[in-house]
Design an enzyme around this catalytic site. Structure first.
Site, PDB file in Angstrom:
ATOM      1  NE  ARG A 251      30.524  -1.822  61.784  1.00  0.00           N
ATOM      2  CZ  ARG A 251      29.920  -1.352  62.857  1.00  0.00           C
ATOM      3  NH1 ARG A 251      29.793  -2.130  63.923  1.00  0.00           N
ATOM      4  NH2 ARG A 251      29.440  -0.124  62.894  1.00  0.00           N
ATOM      5  CD  GLU A 280      25.959  -8.101  61.457  1.00  0.00           C
ATOM      6  OE1 GLU A 280      25.072  -7.239  61.522  1.00  0.00           O
ATOM      7  OE2 GLU A 280      26.964  -8.077  62.164  1.00  0.00           O
ATOM      8  CG  HIS A 298      25.406  -5.925  65.008  1.00  0.00           C
ATOM      9  ND1 HIS A 298      25.829  -5.714  63.713  1.00  0.00           N
ATOM     10  CD2 HIS A 298      25.983  -4.926  65.740  1.00  0.00           C
ATOM     11  CE1 HIS A 298      26.635  -4.664  63.662  1.00  0.00           C
ATOM     12  NE2 HIS A 298      26.730  -4.175  64.886  1.00  0.00           N
TER      13      HIS A 298
END
Length: 336
Positions: A251, A280, A298
């Site tokens: 993460r 993000e 991602h």
């Protein structure tokens, strides 16, 4: 019969709102089983749309792009009793606020383990061997052919891999890394059972700082929570030797990006492989400018098989809840 979780109620045909476009097979199955409103635009719901959703549904199916915080849950209608997250991570959901309102939260652990481990291993190979730089060189048209000193990188065989977080994904990475000749070192809150540790040929380091000073490649596989926020900060980055490469497919926010940029720009780290970001989809332009950083969008869990399996897991959790059973993937108190 399994006892229902707190806040559960029988709801044979629950109203379900899905916040992002999922695979067609998953959306069709949800519509067949429940009174489902699917988002078929592949765009995240706005804050206003999310607020409207929680006021009128029994079950919300969010993804990592949705901020399910206390302020949003304050607008939830009385029928919202299940948040069936599409994905394993739940740091975007305020678990305390959900529990305070009697809302059960579920996730989908395990189904994306192999996919994420594959991408992690790809980055472990790509960064030291400079594969992204080589690919860009070929596309640029500037490559003049093979030379003894061209695109020199570092082999990974014989190097020490440090794994932070030895859960399912960490263990899957360790298995892959052993096949490439890496020695396995790990830091975890709890030590693995001796038989599993032997199977992985893994050395446990109870002190994270001590492990960081001994490894050649570092990979992170810990959830993002209060304990792991900026876990790899400027102080810990300084413990890594200059030849070390840092990999993060867990993460964003676990690595202090400002400190990481400074270490890379100053030559205090050899490189990084990043699949996740603190803000993000925004990415620090300083990272974009660094040639020794391999970046992916991602995509650690992005396989057709993984998305279908995740959808089926969500459906299973909803069906169990609707039948007054405890969902198999209920997120318990220990997550907070």
């Amino acid at each position: 019969m399994t006892q229902p979780p707190p806040g559960a109620r029988r709801c044979s045909n629950p109203k379900v709102v899905v916040t992002r476009e999922l695979p067609d097979r998953v959306m069709a199955r949800m519509e067949a089983l429940f009174e489902t409103t699917n988002n078929r635009t592949d765009a995240a719901l706005t804050r206003e749309q999310l607020q409207a959703a929680v006021t009128g549904c029994d079950v919300l199916v969010p993804t990592v792009t949705d901020a399910i915080d206390a302020e949003l849950l304050a607008h939830a209608g009385p029928n919202l009793k299940l948040i069936a997250n599409f994905g394993a991570g739940v740091n975007h959901i305020d678990l305390r606020a959900a529990r305070a309102r009697g809302i059960v939260v579920t996730n989908t652990p395990g189904v994306l383990t192999e996919d994420t481990a594959d991408v992690t291993m790809a980055l472990i190979l790509s960064v030291p061997r400079r594969l992204a730089e080589g690919e860009k060189l070929v596309r640029s048209g500037a490559w003049t052919g093979w030379s003894p000193g061209g695109m020199l990188g570092h082999r990974i065989g014989g190097k020490a891999l440090g794994i932070v977080g030895m859960g399912r994904i960490g263990q899957a990475v360790a298995l892959r890394a052993r096949a490439f000749g890496l020695s396995i070192h790990y830091h975890n809150r709890h030590r693995l059972p001796a038989v599993l540790e032997a199977q992985l040929a893994a050395t446990w380091h109870p002190d994270l700082d001590a492990m960081l000073a001994q490894i050649d490649i570092l990979t992170l596989h810990t959830p993002r929570n209060a304990d792991s926020e900026n876990l790899l900060d400027a102080r810990r980055l300084a413990l890594l030797r200059p030849h070390v490469h840092v990999i993060n497919t867990s993460r964003g926010g676990i690595v202090d990006e400002d400190a990481l940029v400074a270490a890379l720009e100053d030559g205090r780290l050899a490189g990084a492989g990043l699949d996740v970001w603190a803000h993000e989809p925004a990415i620090d332009p300083r990272l974009l400018a660094l040639p020794n950083v391999v970046m992916t969008p991602h995509m650690g869990s992005a396989t057709y098989e993984g998305r279908l399996a995740t959808g089926e897991r969500v459906i299973q959790n909803i069906r169990m809840w609707a039948d007054d059973h405890r969902p198999p993937d209920q997120v318990l108190e220990g997550w907070v």
